[in-house]
Design a protein around this motif. Structure first.
Motif, mmCIF file in Angstrom:
data_model
loop_
_atom_site.group_PDB
_atom_site.id
_atom_site.type_symbol
_atom_site.label_atom_id
_atom_site.label_comp_id
_atom_site.label_asym_id
_atom_site.label_seq_id
_atom_site.Cartn_x
_atom_site.Cartn_y
_atom_site.Cartn_z
ATOM 1 N N TYR A 8 0.895 -1.099 -0.140
ATOM 2 C CA TYR A 8 -0.128 -0.039 0.057
ATOM 3 C C TYR A 8 0.854 1.262 0.117
ATOM 4 O O TYR A 8 1.991 1.378 0.451
ATOM 5 N N LEU A 9 0.219 2.435 -0.343
ATOM 6 C CA LEU A 9 0.826 3.790 -0.325
ATOM 7 C C LEU A 9 1.352 3.928 0.776
ATOM 8 O O LEU A 9 0.800 3.675 1.901
ATOM 9 N N GLY A 10 2.650 4.276 0.847
ATOM 10 C CA GLY A 10 3.186 4.598 2.086
ATOM 11 C C GLY A 10 4.605 3.431 2.240
ATOM 12 O O GLY A 10 5.702 3.578 2.784
ATOM 13 N N ASP A 11 4.422 2.532 1.439
ATOM 14 C CA ASP A 11 5.577 1.280 1.256
ATOM 15 C C ASP A 11 6.496 1.939 0.361
ATOM 16 O O ASP A 11 6.116 2.244 -0.924
ATOM 17 N N PRO A 12 7.592 1.939 0.583
ATOM 18 C CA PRO A 12 8.763 2.585 -0.081
ATOM 19 C C PRO A 12 8.853 1.897 -1.696
ATOM 20 O O PRO A 12 9.349 2.540 -2.705
ATOM 21 N N VAL A 13 8.491 0.534 -1.489
ATOM 22 C CA VAL A 13 8.779 -0.158 -3.182
ATOM 23 C C VAL A 13 7.916 0.104 -4.136
ATOM 24 O O VAL A 13 8.346 0.478 -5.169
ATOM 25 N N LEU A 14 6.856 1.009 -3.593
ATOM 26 C CA LEU A 14 5.838 1.726 -4.796
ATOM 27 C C LEU A 14 6.539 3.179 -5.210
ATOM 28 O O LEU A 14 5.984 3.374 -6.174
ATOM 29 N N ARG A 15 7.752 3.379 -4.565
ATOM 30 C CA ARG A 15 8.121 4.746 -5.107
ATOM 31 C C ARG A 15 9.512 4.628 -5.821
ATOM 32 O O ARG A 15 9.909 5.655 -6.264
ATOM 33 N N GLN A 16 10.136 3.545 -5.753
ATOM 34 C CA GLN A 16 11.251 3.376 -6.326
ATOM 35 C C GLN A 16 11.256 2.997 -7.695
ATOM 36 O O GLN A 16 10.433 2.290 -8.058
ATOM 37 N N PRO A 17 12.023 3.679 -8.696
ATOM 38 C CA PRO A 17 11.757 3.208 -10.189
ATOM 39 C C PRO A 17 12.175 1.688 -10.053
ATOM 40 O O PRO A 17 13.361 1.340 -9.613
ATOM 41 N N ALA A 18 11.587 0.832 -10.734
ATOM 42 C CA ALA A 18 11.812 -0.454 -10.781
ATOM 43 C C ALA A 18 13.085 -0.780 -11.510
ATOM 44 O O ALA A 18 13.179 -0.117 -12.693
ATOM 45 N N LYS A 19 13.353 -2.077 -11.434
ATOM 46 C CA LYS A 19 14.755 -2.383 -12.382
ATOM 47 C C LYS A 19 14.279 -2.969 -13.659
ATOM 48 O O LYS A 19 13.378 -3.870 -13.772
ATOM 49 N N ARG A 20 15.035 -2.826 -14.487
ATOM 50 C CA ARG A 20 14.719 -3.514 -15.895
ATOM 51 C C ARG A 20 14.959 -5.201 -15.891
ATOM 52 O O ARG A 20 15.786 -5.494 -14.992
ATOM 53 N N VAL A 21 14.053 -5.867 -16.325
ATOM 54 C CA VAL A 21 14.316 -7.320 -16.288
ATOM 55 C C VAL A 21 15.122 -7.627 -17.446
ATOM 56 O O VAL A 21 15.051 -7.366 -18.718
ATOM 57 N N ARG A 22 16.533 -8.402 -17.321
ATOM 58 C CA ARG A 22 17.564 -8.718 -18.260
ATOM 59 C C ARG A 22 17.166 -9.854 -19.157
ATOM 60 O O ARG A 22 17.517 -9.994 -20.277
ATOM 61 N N GLN A 23 16.312 -10.775 -18.317
ATOM 62 C CA GLN A 23 15.826 -12.168 -19.194
ATOM 63 C C GLN A 23 14.604 -12.448 -18.989
ATOM 64 O O GLN A 23 14.392 -12.681 -17.662
ATOM 65 N N VAL A 24 13.658 -12.919 -19.792
ATOM 66 C CA VAL A 24 12.462 -13.288 -19.503
ATOM 67 C C VAL A 24 12.623 -14.852 -19.297
ATOM 68 O O VAL A 24 12.664 -15.509 -20.291
ATOM 69 N N ASP A 25 13.179 -15.270 -17.907
ATOM 70 C CA ASP A 25 12.988 -16.798 -17.758
ATOM 71 C C ASP A 25 11.833 -17.276 -16.883
ATOM 72 O O ASP A 25 10.914 -16.712 -16.751
ATOM 73 N N ASP A 26 12.051 -18.611 -16.462
ATOM 74 C CA ASP A 26 11.173 -19.229 -15.739
ATOM 75 C C ASP A 26 10.668 -18.493 -14.346
ATOM 76 O O ASP A 26 9.565 -18.537 -13.880
ATOM 77 N N ALA A 27 11.897 -17.903 -13.761
ATOM 78 C CA ALA A 27 11.428 -16.927 -12.561
ATOM 79 C C ALA A 27 10.595 -15.855 -12.921
ATOM 80 O O ALA A 27 9.549 -15.519 -12.169
ATOM 81 N N ILE A 28 10.646 -15.250 -14.037
ATOM 82 C CA ILE A 28 9.874 -14.137 -14.395
ATOM 83 C C ILE A 28 8.491 -14.630 -14.734
ATOM 84 O O ILE A 28 7.621 -13.998 -14.264
ATOM 85 N N ARG A 29 8.454 -15.880 -15.482
ATOM 86 C CA ARG A 29 7.010 -16.306 -15.782
ATOM 87 C C ARG A 29 6.362 -16.669 -14.444
ATOM 88 O O ARG A 29 4.971 -16.641 -14.514
#
Ligand code: NI
Length: 188
Positions: A8-29
């Motif tokens: 929810y709003l107030g959680d810092p994870v919502l405010r940081q620019p997210a990182k690019r995914v380098r490879q679309v693998d099973d973990a991403i799926r």
């Protein structure tokens, strides 16, 4: 697939620019599977990975009566026109709705869950709105940042629109959410 708790709003994870995914693998799926499951459980039409605490550039869209799909590293490559969005909501800002102006037409580029490039075009519909909303999320932006006026945010009392009141100080929302999260002792 696992339903993961929404941040929810107030959680810092919502405010940081997210990182690019380098490879679309099973973990991403697997992440995408969990995101679609979590989006449906929360009855949302879109979800971005930071909303379940994962700081990666992955979004899923689940427009009613359409097949849900994912976009990895989504970028808005073209946008035009403006459209007023009434009562936009966000799973990370429960109990509120806001009215704001977005582009009417967008072209978004990203990778599908096989790592293949996709281009999504949308105009004047819920998908166009949701794409902009979710791309905002991976940039650390929430719809409440895009309000023109304090009167454009309303707090819902349950689901009763008749009693919805404008929120005078949207900026106070984040602090309020942080405090209530701390009071709940919720791990975020
Ligand atoms: Ni949202």
């Amino acid at each position: 697939m696992t339903v993961r708790p929404i941040r929810y709003l107030g959680d810092p994870v919502l405010r940081q620019p997210a990182k690019r995914v380098r490879q679309v693998d099973d973990a991403i799926r697997r992440l995408i599977g969990d995101m679609i499951e979590s989006m449906h459980a929360a009855q949302g039409v879109g979800l971005a990975a930071p909303q379940i605490g994962v700081p990666l550039r992955v979004v899923v869209l689940g427009i009613p009566d359409e097949e849900p799909f994912a976009l990895v590293n989504p970028v808005i490559v073209r946008q035009s026109g403006t459209r007023r969005m009434e009562h936009e909501g966000c799973l990370s800002v429960p109990g509120y709705r806001g009215s704001l102006t977005r582009a009417d037409r967008v072209v978004v580029r990203g990778l599908d869950e096989q790592g293949k490039e996709r281009r999504i075009r949308a105009e004047g519909n819920l998908l166009a709105q949701a794409l902009q909303h979710e791309v905002d999320h991976v940039n650390g932006v929430l719809y409440v940042d895009r309000l023109d006026s304090r009167d454009d945010l309303v707090k819902l009392d349950g689901t009763d629109w008749a009693t919805a009141q404008p929120v005078q100080e949207p900026a106070a929302l984040a602090q309020q959410e942080t405090q209530s999260a701390a009071a709940d002792g919720v791990a975020r």
